[in-house]
Design a protein around this motif. Structure first.
Motif, PDB file in Angstrom:
ATOM      1  N   GLY A  27       0.784  -1.231   0.000  1.00  0.00           N
ATOM      2  CA  GLY A  27       0.000   0.000   0.000  1.00  0.00           C
ATOM      3  C   GLY A  27       0.810   1.273   0.000  1.00  0.00           C
ATOM      4  N   MET A  28       2.061   1.201  -0.472  1.00  0.00           N
ATOM      5  CA  MET A  28       2.843   2.440  -0.589  1.00  0.00           C
ATOM      6  C   MET A  28       2.262   3.317  -1.687  1.00  0.00           C
ATOM      7  SD  MET A  28       6.737   1.172  -0.441  1.00  0.00           S
ATOM      8  CE  MET A  28       6.422   0.091  -1.803  1.00  0.00           C
ATOM      9  N   LEU A  29       2.234   4.604  -1.430  1.00  0.00           N
ATOM     10  CA  LEU A  29       1.803   5.563  -2.462  1.00  0.00           C
ATOM     11  C   LEU A  29       3.088   6.266  -2.898  1.00  0.00           C
ATOM     12  CD1 LEU A  29      -1.359   6.838  -0.539  1.00  0.00           C
ATOM     13  CD2 LEU A  29      -1.177   4.929  -2.147  1.00  0.00           C
ATOM     14  N   THR A  38       9.360   7.966  -4.944  1.00  0.00           N
ATOM     15  CA  THR A  38      10.471   7.028  -4.692  1.00  0.00           C
ATOM     16  C   THR A  38      10.489   5.870  -5.682  1.00  0.00           C
ATOM     17  OG1 THR A  38       9.113   6.188  -2.867  1.00  0.00           O
ATOM     18  CG2 THR A  38      11.020   7.501  -2.277  1.00  0.00           C
ATOM     19  N   GLU A  39       9.346   5.611  -6.376  1.00  0.00           N
ATOM     20  CA  GLU A  39       9.373   4.553  -7.401  1.00  0.00           C
ATOM     21  C   GLU A  39       9.452   5.132  -8.815  1.00  0.00           C
ATOM     22  OE1 GLU A  39       6.729   1.213  -7.066  1.00  0.00           O
ATOM     23  OE2 GLU A  39       7.483   0.710  -5.088  1.00  0.00           O
ATOM     24  N   LEU A  40       9.952   6.364  -8.924  1.00  0.00           N
ATOM     25  CA  LEU A  40      10.140   6.962 -10.251  1.00  0.00           C
ATOM     26  C   LEU A  40      11.240   6.210 -11.015  1.00  0.00           C
ATOM     27  CD1 LEU A  40       9.641   9.327 -12.248  1.00  0.00           C
ATOM     28  CD2 LEU A  40      11.385  10.617 -10.997  1.00  0.00           C
ATOM     29  N   VAL A  98      13.584  -3.548  -1.542  1.00  0.00           N
ATOM     30  CA  VAL A  98      12.983  -3.994  -0.283  1.00  0.00           C
ATOM     31  C   VAL A  98      12.393  -2.762   0.392  1.00  0.00           C
ATOM     32  CG1 VAL A  98      15.146  -3.793   1.052  1.00  0.00           C
ATOM     33  CG2 VAL A  98      13.331  -5.304   1.855  1.00  0.00           C
ATOM     34  N   TYR A  99      11.219  -2.949   0.966  1.00  0.00           N
ATOM     35  CA  TYR A  99      10.608  -1.830   1.682  1.00  0.00           C
ATOM     36  C   TYR A  99       9.938  -2.323   2.954  1.00  0.00           C
ATOM     37  CZ  TYR A  99       6.977  -3.371  -1.644  1.00  0.00           C
ATOM     38  OH  TYR A  99       6.122  -4.107  -2.422  1.00  0.00           O
ATOM     39  N   LEU A 100       9.913  -1.432   3.952  1.00  0.00           N
ATOM     40  CA  LEU A 100       9.271  -1.738   5.228  1.00  0.00           C
ATOM     41  C   LEU A 100       8.216  -0.665   5.467  1.00  0.00           C
ATOM     42  CD1 LEU A 100      12.592  -2.284   5.535  1.00  0.00           C
ATOM     43  CD2 LEU A 100      11.847  -3.143   7.740  1.00  0.00           C
ATOM     44  N   GLY A 143       8.169  -5.938   1.843  1.00  0.00           N
ATOM     45  CA  GLY A 143       8.025  -6.440   0.482  1.00  0.00           C
ATOM     46  C   GLY A 143       9.196  -5.990  -0.341  1.00  0.00           C
ATOM     47  N   ALA A 144       9.215  -6.328  -1.518  1.00  0.00           N
ATOM     48  CA  ALA A 144       8.515  -7.409  -2.164  1.00  0.00           C
ATOM     49  C   ALA A 144       9.445  -7.987  -3.214  1.00  0.00           C
ATOM     50  CB  ALA A 144       7.251  -6.904  -2.833  1.00  0.00           C
ATOM     51  N   THR A 145       9.308  -9.274  -3.449  1.00  0.00           N
ATOM     52  CA  THR A 145      10.052  -9.857  -4.566  1.00  0.00           C
ATOM     53  C   THR A 145       9.386  -9.432  -5.872  1.00  0.00           C
ATOM     54  OG1 THR A 145       8.709 -11.855  -4.653  1.00  0.00           O
ATOM     55  CG2 THR A 145      10.618 -11.885  -3.160  1.00  0.00           C
ATOM     56  N   LEU A 161      -0.013 -11.368  -7.411  1.00  0.00           N
ATOM     57  CA  LEU A 161       0.376 -11.171  -8.809  1.00  0.00           C
ATOM     58  C   LEU A 161       0.055  -9.745  -9.246  1.00  0.00           C
ATOM     59  CD1 LEU A 161      -0.981 -14.570 -10.215  1.00  0.00           C
ATOM     60  CD2 LEU A 161       1.395 -13.991  -9.646  1.00  0.00           C
ATOM     61  N   ARG A 162       1.090  -8.995  -9.551  1.00  0.00           N
ATOM     62  CA  ARG A 162       0.880  -7.652 -10.115  1.00  0.00           C
ATOM     63  C   ARG A 162       0.476  -7.808 -11.582  1.00  0.00           C
ATOM     64  NH1 ARG A 162       6.046  -7.835  -7.960  1.00  0.00           N
ATOM     65  NH2 ARG A 162       6.521  -6.502  -6.179  1.00  0.00           N
ATOM     66  N   PRO A 163      -0.415  -6.966 -12.066  1.00  0.00           N
ATOM     67  CA  PRO A 163      -0.727  -7.008 -13.505  1.00  0.00           C
ATOM     68  C   PRO A 163       0.274  -6.162 -14.283  1.00  0.00           C
ATOM     69  CG  PRO A 163      -2.283  -5.569 -12.345  1.00  0.00           C
ATOM     70  CD  PRO A 163      -1.267  -6.008 -11.325  1.00  0.00           C
ATOM     71  N   TYR A 223       0.271  -2.663 -12.726  1.00  0.00           N
ATOM     72  CA  TYR A 223       1.598  -3.151 -12.325  1.00  0.00           C
ATOM     73  C   TYR A 223       1.923  -2.784 -10.876  1.00  0.00           C
ATOM     74  CZ  TYR A 223       6.583  -4.289 -12.788  1.00  0.00           C
ATOM     75  OH  TYR A 223       7.845  -4.813 -12.620  1.00  0.00           O
ATOM     76  N   ARG A 224       2.925  -1.906 -10.631  1.00  0.00           N
ATOM     77  CA  ARG A 224       3.329  -1.613  -9.249  1.00  0.00           C
ATOM     78  C   ARG A 224       2.499  -0.505  -8.622  1.00  0.00           C
ATOM     79  NH1 ARG A 224       8.673  -3.817  -8.500  1.00  0.00           N
ATOM     80  NH2 ARG A 224       8.751  -2.771  -6.501  1.00  0.00           N
ATOM     81  N   ASN A 225       1.538   0.042  -9.371  1.00  0.00           N
ATOM     82  CA  ASN A 225       0.874   1.277  -8.932  1.00  0.00           C
ATOM     83  C   ASN A 225      -0.631   1.156  -8.756  1.00  0.00           C
ATOM     84  OD1 ASN A 225       3.311   2.916  -8.985  1.00  0.00           O
ATOM     85  ND2 ASN A 225       3.220   2.645 -11.205  1.00  0.00           N
TER      86      ASN A 225
HETATM   87  N1  GLY Z   1       4.747  -0.840  -5.544  1.00  0.00           N
HETATM   88  C1  GLY Z   1       5.366  -1.853  -4.804  1.00  0.00           C
HETATM   89  C2  GLY Z   1       5.450  -3.151  -5.468  1.00  0.00           C
HETATM   90  O1  GLY Z   1       4.863  -3.366  -6.499  1.00  0.00           O
HETATM   91  O2  GLY Z   1       6.133  -4.002  -4.945  1.00  0.00           O
END
Ligand code: GLY
Length: 405
Positions: free
Chosen positions: A66-68, A72-74, A279-281, A292-294, A335-337, A361-363
């Protein structure tokens, strides 16, 4: 506001053994957070809306941290996506309040806590410096801190942390509460929830007209939205040229619990790239700590592996050694799309009547508010809002046609 269409057996004209509903205005296939937000916003705009999913409220949101994390994910080359991500992040406070009122779920865990992205070795530091330069070129707020300054903010960080980026605008929400709230909001807004899986898209005269469910029911609608996350590319009956190029990208995630005596363990999200892996906490106010996350391209596999858990714990432990004291309460994979350009597919397809809201995907969690807004506008006016136009699914159908020419 209309009341939902009930008694879907009425007007049955289906083939033997099946039931055909009277048509709705909108049929949403998929009850993850993206399908739910689309259905909720459509119903709020007065559209008679049906949503089909065997387990609504489930899906990747049950695993996601649930990170927004727009800043940081740019990534390089994703500046257009950044605009969409920032717009959705800005929408979150108002969206959370609207959702609380509509659902009765008072708290979806929206927490304006900020994020600290740190570096452990010289390579990580270089990577973070590059990210910082990119963020600044994009006009984003991000401050470089020394290792000591990082530890002053987060005393549980390892002494080996060599520096970091303080990003006060990257927040968090609890995706499980978000999903529960969206489901309640859908029910409150009169969305008819059909607890069955979509088996086949129904078409007539080169137009999407509905779906057949795995219980034999046929649902008809003026507009169909395919919002089935990583499963979106597998629905039978969707013509190949409009089938979304979405694939599953596995993520393993751990949940730990911070005893009250240890609080505050972390006050904000802490993340890093350790030996090339993210890796994030993510610390929640209720004491949950999500790690997470692999990121694994393994098809539909959702096994939690010893290796995945080991790598996450090893990397998280390098950042925050004290995690080894905490109870490990859950391990799970989702599973991310994923899409070919890591950006979502939003809007009409080349098959009239069929729209997509998938490939986030990640967002996905971050883009939930904006996806609801743009899909509702599309469904009510027939026009995709300007901000979503770069994410039209047609960007892939055109490329495919050209490559076949
Ligand atoms: N946005 C974080 C992840 O997909 O792992």
């Amino acid at each position: 506001m209309h009341s939902s269409r009930k008694g879907s057996d009425a007007g049955s004209t289906g083939s033997t053994g099946s039931t055909r509903s009277a048509g709705s205005d909108v049929l949403v296939i998929g009850g993850g957070i993206i399908g739910l937000v689309t259905a909720w916003r459509a119903a709020r705009h007065g559209l008679r809306t049906v949503l089909a999913d065997p387990a609504p409220g489930g899906g990747a949101a049950q695993v996601a941290a649930g990170m927004l994390a727009a800043v940081t994910e740019l990534h390089y080359g994703e500046e257009t996506l950044l605009g969409l991500n920032l717009a959705s992040a800005a929408r979150y406070p108002e969206f959370a309040a609207e959702l609380a009122e509509a659902s009765g779920v008072a708290d979806i865990g929206y927490r304006a806590c900020g994020t600290l992205a740190v570096a452990l070795d010289a390579d990580d530091r270089l990577h973070l410096r590059e990210l910082h330069a990119l963020q600044r070129r994009c006009g984003l707020e991000s401050e470089w801190l020394t290792g000591r300054e990082c530890r002053r903010l987060e005393p549980m960080l390892a002494p080996s942390v060599r520096g970091g980026l303080r990003v006060d605008g990257d927040h968090q929400v609890d995706p499980r509460r978000l999903a529960a709230a969206l489901l309640a909001a859908c029910e409150g807004a009169g969305v008819e929830i059909r607890r069955a899986a979509a088996e086949r898209l129904l078409t007539a005269a080169d137009r999407a007209v509905g779906v057949r469910l795995d219980d034999g029911t046929e649902l008809r609608a003026d507009q169909v939205v395919l919002a089935a996350g990583s499963l979106s590319g597998r629905l039978a009956g969707v013509p190949p040229h409009v089938l979304p190029p979405v694939r599953p990208v596995k993520g393993q995630v751990l949940r730990l619990s911070v005893p009250r005596a240890y609080a505050p363990f972390l006050s904000r999200t802490v993340r890093a790239v350790v030996r090339g892996s993210h890796v994030y906490l993510v610390p929640r106010e209720n004491g949950e700590l999500v790690i997470g996350a692999t990121s694994e391209e393994l098809g539909w596999d959702t096994t939690v592996t010893a290796g995945g858990v080991y790598e996450l714990l090893r990397d998280a432990h390098e950042l925050v050694p004290g995690i080894t004291e905490l109870p490990l309460t859950e391990t799970r994979a989702g599973l991310r799309p994923g899409s070919p350009d890591n950006a979502p597919l939003l809007g009409p397809t080349d098959l009239p009547g069929l729209h997509l809201a998938t490939g986030h995907y990640r967002n996905g969690v971050l883009l939930t508010p904006l996806t609801g807004d743009v899909m509702a506008q599309l469904l009510t006016t027939g026009t995709l809002p300007e901000i979503a136009r770069p994410f039209t699914p047609r960007r892939f159908s055109t490329a495919r046609q050209e490559s076949y020419a």
